[in-house]
Design a protein around this motif. Structure first.
Motif, PDB file in Angstrom:
ATOM      1  N   SER A  17       0.838  -1.209   0.000  1.00  0.00           N
ATOM      2  CA  SER A  17       0.000   0.000   0.000  1.00  0.00           C
ATOM      3  C   SER A  17       0.874   1.260   0.000  1.00  0.00           C
ATOM      4  O   SER A  17       1.912   1.314   0.643  1.00  0.00           O
ATOM      5  N   LEU A  18       0.422   2.236  -0.738  1.00  0.00           N
ATOM      6  CA  LEU A  18       1.199   3.467  -0.909  1.00  0.00           C
ATOM      7  C   LEU A  18       0.717   4.577   0.014  1.00  0.00           C
ATOM      8  O   LEU A  18       1.296   5.657   0.059  1.00  0.00           O
ATOM      9  N   MET A  19      -0.376   4.330   0.740  1.00  0.00           N
ATOM     10  CA  MET A  19      -0.859   5.271   1.761  1.00  0.00           C
ATOM     11  C   MET A  19      -1.872   4.550   2.635  1.00  0.00           C
ATOM     12  O   MET A  19      -2.330   3.454   2.308  1.00  0.00           O
ATOM     13  N   LYS A  20      -2.218   5.186   3.753  1.00  0.00           N
ATOM     14  CA  LYS A  20      -3.202   4.597   4.676  1.00  0.00           C
ATOM     15  C   LYS A  20      -4.358   5.579   4.827  1.00  0.00           C
ATOM     16  O   LYS A  20      -4.138   6.758   5.129  1.00  0.00           O
ATOM     17  N   ALA A  21      -5.583   5.082   4.653  1.00  0.00           N
ATOM     18  CA  ALA A  21      -6.766   5.939   4.749  1.00  0.00           C
ATOM     19  C   ALA A  21      -7.731   5.424   5.804  1.00  0.00           C
ATOM     20  O   ALA A  21      -7.747   4.230   6.107  1.00  0.00           O
ATOM     21  N   GLY A  22      -8.541   6.338   6.345  1.00  0.00           N
ATOM     22  CA  GLY A  22      -9.617   5.951   7.258  1.00  0.00           C
ATOM     23  C   GLY A  22      -9.129   5.100   8.415  1.00  0.00           C
ATOM     24  O   GLY A  22      -8.123   5.394   9.046  1.00  0.00           O
ATOM     25  N   ALA A  23      -9.862   4.009   8.664  1.00  0.00           N
ATOM     26  CA  ALA A  23      -9.532   3.128   9.794  1.00  0.00           C
ATOM     27  C   ALA A  23      -8.128   2.546   9.659  1.00  0.00           C
ATOM     28  O   ALA A  23      -7.460   2.276  10.666  1.00  0.00           O
ATOM     29  N   ALA A  24      -7.660   2.369   8.433  1.00  0.00           N
ATOM     30  CA  ALA A  24      -6.321   1.792   8.229  1.00  0.00           C
ATOM     31  C   ALA A  24      -5.212   2.712   8.720  1.00  0.00           C
ATOM     32  O   ALA A  24      -4.067   2.285   8.882  1.00  0.00           O
ATOM     33  N   MET A  25      -5.557   3.979   8.978  1.00  0.00           N
ATOM     34  CA  MET A  25      -4.528   4.879   9.525  1.00  0.00           C
ATOM     35  C   MET A  25      -4.072   4.446  10.916  1.00  0.00           C
ATOM     36  O   MET A  25      -3.029   4.865  11.395  1.00  0.00           O
ATOM     37  N   GLU A 351      -0.379   5.986  16.380  1.00  0.00           N
ATOM     38  CA  GLU A 351      -0.295   5.240  15.115  1.00  0.00           C
ATOM     39  C   GLU A 351      -0.749   6.112  13.942  1.00  0.00           C
ATOM     40  O   GLU A 351      -0.121   6.127  12.883  1.00  0.00           O
ATOM     41  N   GLU A 352      -1.863   6.827  14.128  1.00  0.00           N
ATOM     42  CA  GLU A 352      -2.335   7.702  13.048  1.00  0.00           C
ATOM     43  C   GLU A 352      -1.327   8.815  12.771  1.00  0.00           C
ATOM     44  O   GLU A 352      -1.069   9.158  11.612  1.00  0.00           O
ATOM     45  N   ALA A 353      -0.770   9.363  13.839  1.00  0.00           N
ATOM     46  CA  ALA A 353       0.220  10.435  13.669  1.00  0.00           C
ATOM     47  C   ALA A 353       1.455   9.914  12.937  1.00  0.00           C
ATOM     48  O   ALA A 353       2.044  10.606  12.099  1.00  0.00           O
ATOM     49  N   PHE A 354       1.818   8.687  13.236  1.00  0.00           N
ATOM     50  CA  PHE A 354       2.960   8.057  12.564  1.00  0.00           C
ATOM     51  C   PHE A 354       2.691   7.911  11.062  1.00  0.00           C
ATOM     52  O   PHE A 354       3.496   8.332  10.226  1.00  0.00           O
ATOM     53  N   ASN A 355       1.550   7.338  10.714  1.00  0.00           N
ATOM     54  CA  ASN A 355       1.231   7.175   9.282  1.00  0.00           C
ATOM     55  C   ASN A 355       1.099   8.523   8.577  1.00  0.00           C
ATOM     56  O   ASN A 355       1.469   8.666   7.409  1.00  0.00           O
ATOM     57  N   ALA A 356       0.588   9.521   9.295  1.00  0.00           N
ATOM     58  CA  ALA A 356       0.403  10.844   8.687  1.00  0.00           C
ATOM     59  C   ALA A 356       1.731  11.517   8.352  1.00  0.00           C
ATOM     60  O   ALA A 356       1.798  12.323   7.424  1.00  0.00           O
ATOM     61  N   THR A 357       2.782  11.192   9.101  1.00  0.00           N
ATOM     62  CA  THR A 357       4.065  11.890   8.917  1.00  0.00           C
ATOM     63  C   THR A 357       5.114  11.060   8.174  1.00  0.00           C
ATOM     64  O   THR A 357       6.218  11.541   7.923  1.00  0.00           O
ATOM     65  N   THR A 358       4.751   9.819   7.860  1.00  0.00           N
ATOM     66  CA  THR A 358       5.720   8.969   7.131  1.00  0.00           C
ATOM     67  C   THR A 358       5.132   8.534   5.780  1.00  0.00           C
ATOM     68  O   THR A 358       5.381   9.163   4.769  1.00  0.00           O
ATOM     69  N   LEU A 359       4.309   7.489   5.789  1.00  0.00           N
ATOM     70  CA  LEU A 359       3.810   6.948   4.513  1.00  0.00           C
ATOM     71  C   LEU A 359       2.929   7.952   3.762  1.00  0.00           C
ATOM     72  O   LEU A 359       3.055   8.120   2.543  1.00  0.00           O
ATOM     73  N   ASN A 360       2.026   8.620   4.479  1.00  0.00           N
ATOM     74  CA  ASN A 360       1.092   9.505   3.775  1.00  0.00           C
ATOM     75  C   ASN A 360       1.773  10.768   3.238  1.00  0.00           C
ATOM     76  O   ASN A 360       1.406  11.265   2.175  1.00  0.00           O
ATOM     77  N   THR A 361       2.756  11.272   3.957  1.00  0.00           N
ATOM     78  CA  THR A 361       3.509  12.404   3.400  1.00  0.00           C
ATOM     79  C   THR A 361       4.402  11.934   2.252  1.00  0.00           C
ATOM     80  O   THR A 361       4.641  12.678   1.300  1.00  0.00           O
ATOM     81  N   ALA A 362       4.871  10.686   2.336  1.00  0.00           N
ATOM     82  CA  ALA A 362       5.645  10.145   1.200  1.00  0.00           C
ATOM     83  C   ALA A 362       4.762  10.127  -0.047  1.00  0.00           C
ATOM     84  O   ALA A 362       5.186  10.525  -1.133  1.00  0.00           O
ATOM     85  N   TYR A 363       3.508   9.692   0.129  1.00  0.00           N
ATOM     86  CA  TYR A 363       2.557   9.703  -0.987  1.00  0.00           C
ATOM     87  C   TYR A 363       2.376  11.122  -1.518  1.00  0.00           C
ATOM     88  O   TYR A 363       2.364  11.358  -2.736  1.00  0.00           O
ATOM     89  N   ALA A 364       2.231  12.086  -0.600  1.00  0.00           N
ATOM     90  CA  ALA A 364       1.942  13.472  -0.988  1.00  0.00           C
ATOM     91  C   ALA A 364       3.091  14.127  -1.740  1.00  0.00           C
ATOM     92  O   ALA A 364       2.929  15.201  -2.306  1.00  0.00           O
ATOM     93  N   MET A 365       4.270  13.502  -1.717  1.00  0.00           N
ATOM     94  CA  MET A 365       5.371  14.037  -2.529  1.00  0.00           C
ATOM     95  C   MET A 365       5.859  12.989  -3.534  1.00  0.00           C
ATOM     96  O   MET A 365       6.957  13.086  -4.073  1.00  0.00           O
ATOM     97  N   LEU A 371       9.881   5.143  -0.177  1.00  0.00           N
ATOM     98  CA  LEU A 371      10.112   5.666   1.172  1.00  0.00           C
ATOM     99  C   LEU A 371       8.834   5.580   2.003  1.00  0.00           C
ATOM    100  O   LEU A 371       7.766   5.266   1.493  1.00  0.00           O
ATOM    101  N   GLY A 372       8.950   5.865   3.299  1.00  0.00           N
ATOM    102  CA  GLY A 372       7.759   6.016   4.139  1.00  0.00           C
ATOM    103  C   GLY A 372       7.379   4.802   4.965  1.00  0.00           C
ATOM    104  O   GLY A 372       6.442   4.878   5.760  1.00  0.00           O
ATOM    105  N   SER A 373       8.101   3.684   4.815  1.00  0.00           N
ATOM    106  CA  SER A 373       7.795   2.499   5.625  1.00  0.00           C
ATOM    107  C   SER A 373       9.017   1.595   5.665  1.00  0.00           C
ATOM    108  O   SER A 373       9.972   1.782   4.903  1.00  0.00           O
ATOM    109  N   ILE A 374       8.960   0.619   6.573  1.00  0.00           N
ATOM    110  CA  ILE A 374      10.004  -0.416   6.636  1.00  0.00           C
ATOM    111  C   ILE A 374       9.548  -1.549   5.726  1.00  0.00           C
ATOM    112  O   ILE A 374       8.712  -2.379   6.091  1.00  0.00           O
TER     113      ILE A 374
END
Ligand code: NIG
Ligand code: FE
Length: 416
Positions: A17-25, A351-365, A371-374
């Protein structure tokens, strides 16, 4: 390189997955008592310290880094910054304390125009040196990828100067960098009352030159009350798309500006700020490929209303959070603080804050494929923290730099 004694390996992701949305965040895979194995620039393997693989790697690997009970996580991706600038603006900060609003300061020729004047007077080398210092400061706090905007030029010459600085940063920093052309950031004084003509300049003069030198990955517009209209924005985005620049815009900071809808309409990779959001904006984002990006540092610094993050997540949307590092509205590139603000002010879980600042920001750029995950095969851009029990400590212990070491492209780059 073998990293051992990891209290918790955070952000393991192998489902593509290239980002996390909704409950998956709320989903963050963690491996306690872990090792991480890096080969060349990339993540090769990971597991628990009591696995046979760990013993094998330990026998053959000479480069062993002891995490000493810290957690290991992907570096932050900061998908929205303005770190190329010439002057700090602490006098406006004082004006704001005394009661002036950001809009009032801007109307008087302060704000973005203040920075534009100083940027015009600065040499390319000066801008490069100060931006590189900021980049290094961000890296020491755990950031591994940065999007950087122009927009303090507001003339053809200065916009190109800023973008050439960003190009040099790309060439010389180990960080992953994306460039964003934000010629439509402010309206120069001499264009007040005829801003369509300034938009003409952005489209007809600046953009072809930016494209010829291949200086921008994205195109941006400050679509907001007192700045550019939806019509201006449409014109700039259409032109940018023609030159291969994907939209990524500033929207709904001062008012419900129509910016979210216009961003979605033109396939923006992200719409950013979003302090002023109604249900219509949330509806517009549903089913789109546009990442809603909230900038908690700006809302904190300007005392703006908070973006309705919980409503967005409940509606099934993803949320990304970036620093907005800039001299006027968010003079900090500390993504650890952004995580804390996410939890404390926006009621996001760690957990949501983590996804918001790693994977989801990676998606946004547009870098979440690498990048954005292990993830095995992704670039080895990881943080080793000071000893801590787990991810929760990261946003909890706010303000301090909890980063001990930073590995960028498989290389130990920072030791704090
Ligand atoms: O993202 N909102 C527009 N632009 C920047 C601020 C620019 C400035 O004040 O220098 C921002 O907040
Ligand atoms: Fe911004």
């Amino acid at each position: 390189m073998l990293i051992t004694n990891i209290k918790e390996l955070v952000g393991v992701l192998e489902d593509g997955s290239l980002m996390k949305a909704g409950a998956a965040m709320s989903e963050v895979n963690r491996i306690p008592n872990a090792f991480l194995y890096i080969r060349g620039k990339k993540i090769a393997d990971y597991g628990t310290m009591d696995s046979p693989e760990y013993q094998q790697y330990l026998q053959k690997e000479r480069k062993v880094v002891d995490a000493k009970g810290g957690i290991v996580m992907p570096t932050f991706c900061d998908s929205h910054t303005h770190i190329v600038y010439a002057n700090s603006r602490e006098m406006e900060f004082v004006d704001k304390i005394k009661g002036l609003s950001y809009e009032e300061i801007a109307k008087r020729g302060g704000g973005i125009l203040n920075s534009a004047k100083a940027t015009a007077a600065a040499t390319e080398d000066e801008l490069y040196e100060s931006a590189m210092t900021r980049l290094n400061e961000m890296m020491r706090m755990g950031t591994g990828a940065v999007e950087i905007k122009s927009g303090y030029g507001l003339s053809t010459e200065s916009e190109l100067k800023m973008l050439r600085v960003i190009k040099r940063l790309k060439e010389n920093s180990p960080l992953t960098i994306k460039a964003n052309f934000l010629g439509a950031h402010g309206i120069p004084m001499e264009y007040r009352g005829r801003q369509e003509e300034y938009v003409d300049l952005v489209i007809n003069e600046m953009m072809p030159l930016v494209a010829t030198e291949n200086l921008a990955d994205f195109v941006d517009v400050f679509c907001d009350k007192g700045f550019f209209t939806v019509e201006d924005t449409e014109r700039v985005l259409m032109a940018g798309i023609k030159y291969g620049m994907r939209p990524k815009i500033h929207a709904n900071e001062m008012a419900v500006s129509g910016g979210v809808q216009v961003g979605v309409k033109y396939g923006a990779i992200s719409v950013d700020h979003l302090e002023q959001m109604g249900m219509e904006e949330i509806e517009a984002l549903k089913g789109s490929e546009t990442m809603p990006t909230v900038l908690p540092g700006c809302a904190f610094f300007l005392n703006l209303p908070l973006s309705p993050v919980r409503d967005m997540i409940n509606a099934g949307l993803p949320v990304a959070m970036a620093s907005d590092f800039n001299p006027g509205t968010s003079p900090s590139g500390n993504m650890q603080f952004i995580m804390s603000a996410a939890c404390i002010r926006y009621k996001m879980t760690p957990e949501e804050a983590f996804n918001a600042t790693t994977l989801n920001t990676a998606y946004a750029m547009d870098v979440s494929h690498e990048l954005g995950s292990i993830t095995k095969g992704k670039l080895a851009n990881v943080i080793i923290t000071k000893p801590m029990n787990g991810l929760e400590f990261m946003p909890y212990y706010y303000g301090a730099n909890k980063v001990e070491k930073v590995i960028i492209n498989g290389k130990l780059t920072v030791e704090n």
